[in-house]
Design a protein around this motif. Sequence first.
Motif, PDB file in Angstrom:
ATOM      1  N   UNK A 147       0.826  -1.199   0.000  1.00  0.00           N
ATOM      2  CA  UNK A 147       0.000   0.000   0.000  1.00  0.00           C
ATOM      3  C   UNK A 147       0.864   1.254   0.000  1.00  0.00           C
ATOM      4  N   UNK A 148       1.934   1.227   0.780  1.00  0.00           N
ATOM      5  CA  UNK A 148       2.869   2.355   0.815  1.00  0.00           C
ATOM      6  C   UNK A 148       3.540   2.547  -0.544  1.00  0.00           C
ATOM      7  N   UNK A 149       4.050   1.460  -1.132  1.00  0.00           N
ATOM      8  CA  UNK A 149       4.739   1.557  -2.418  1.00  0.00           C
ATOM      9  C   UNK A 149       3.795   2.050  -3.508  1.00  0.00           C
ATOM     10  N   UNK A 150       2.568   1.552  -3.504  1.00  0.00           N
ATOM     11  CA  UNK A 150       1.589   1.978  -4.501  1.00  0.00           C
ATOM     12  C   UNK A 150       1.285   3.472  -4.372  1.00  0.00           C
ATOM     13  N   UNK A 151       1.194   3.949  -3.147  1.00  0.00           N
ATOM     14  CA  UNK A 151       0.922   5.370  -2.914  1.00  0.00           C
ATOM     15  C   UNK A 151       2.078   6.237  -3.399  1.00  0.00           C
ATOM     16  N   UNK A 152       3.297   5.770  -3.184  1.00  0.00           N
ATOM     17  CA  UNK A 152       4.482   6.486  -3.668  1.00  0.00           C
ATOM     18  C   UNK A 152       4.506   6.502  -5.201  1.00  0.00           C
ATOM     19  N   UNK A 153       4.132   5.391  -5.821  1.00  0.00           N
ATOM     20  CA  UNK A 153       4.104   5.331  -7.282  1.00  0.00           C
ATOM     21  C   UNK A 153       3.070   6.295  -7.859  1.00  0.00           C
ATOM     22  N   UNK A 154       1.949   6.429  -7.185  1.00  0.00           N
ATOM     23  CA  UNK A 154       0.929   7.377  -7.638  1.00  0.00           C
ATOM     24  C   UNK A 154       1.476   8.801  -7.583  1.00  0.00           C
ATOM     25  N   UNK A 155       2.272   9.098  -6.563  1.00  0.00           N
ATOM     26  CA  UNK A 155       2.896  10.429  -6.487  1.00  0.00           C
ATOM     27  C   UNK A 155       3.804  10.664  -7.690  1.00  0.00           C
ATOM     28  N   UNK A 156       4.556   9.635  -8.084  1.00  0.00           N
ATOM     29  CA  UNK A 156       5.432   9.782  -9.259  1.00  0.00           C
ATOM     30  C   UNK A 156       4.631  10.057 -10.518  1.00  0.00           C
TER      31      UNK A 156
END
Length: 289
Positions: A274-283
């Motif tokens: 969930x954390x990694x996915x949220x970071x990817x959305x920021x990118x």
Amino acid sequence: MNRLFYGRKVLKAPNFSYYEALTIEDAVKFKSDNVDSVFLAGGQSLMPTLNMRLSSPSSLIDINQIEDLKKINIEKDVINIGALCTHAELISNNLIKKNFSILPEILKHVAHPAIRNKGTHGGSIAYADPAAELPALAVALDAEFTLVGLNGKRVVSANNFYLGLFETELKEDEIITNICYPKIDHNHLVMFEEIVRRHGDYAMAGIIGSIKKNDKKISDIKLVLFGTGDKPNIAEETSKYLITNNYEYETVKKILKSDIKFTSDINSSPEMKAHLATVLIEKIFNGLK
């Protein structure tokens, strides 16, 4: 017979018969008469499962001689890719580079050169690995798959094709013959990001973003995550939120966790995904600025 050395053990595939199909109809007919048989295209996923005895088909149906499955057609509004086109061929194909440039960029992240040389586009789509890039791309772009079986031809949307972990709409006697993507115009952006431990590894988490603009303003966003659940995950509410709101980590993560049932694997926990996915959305979001 292929052998795979693992520690001190030699893993050997179970016995099976071999059949070389020369036409789509020939392949489908043999499959319908031999329900425990499987199609052999690039074999990059099949051969390891055979050697580890995770798969025990009665026959392998080699479809590599079927020329109709190797064609690429660029039509008015669509890009039609034959199921037997290899990843390496699509990376170097000038028509694809000109009309569908995001595909070669994504394919460069698929496994390693030896696998890309043999692995096929249709094989990756049909295998439905939830951590693979191509199923997510197909879902993000609303691609359509042509399936041919004993009862004829049917077209299935990528959105309806993936049902669960390695589970798809394909019937026992059916084969994917081609994958049809919409052409990408100047108002349509397709963005790709993933997090991997090493280049070529399966993604710990990845994302395909399909963003449409109207007068330079975002009119539609479709975010599809992979490596996060049991199939390509569409983040519907998160996508809607980002059309009219700025990115904020905690808010996006909360909405995303209501969109997707994150699962664990050997790389990370559901919370980490969930954390990694949220970071990817920021990118993805930052790339729109």
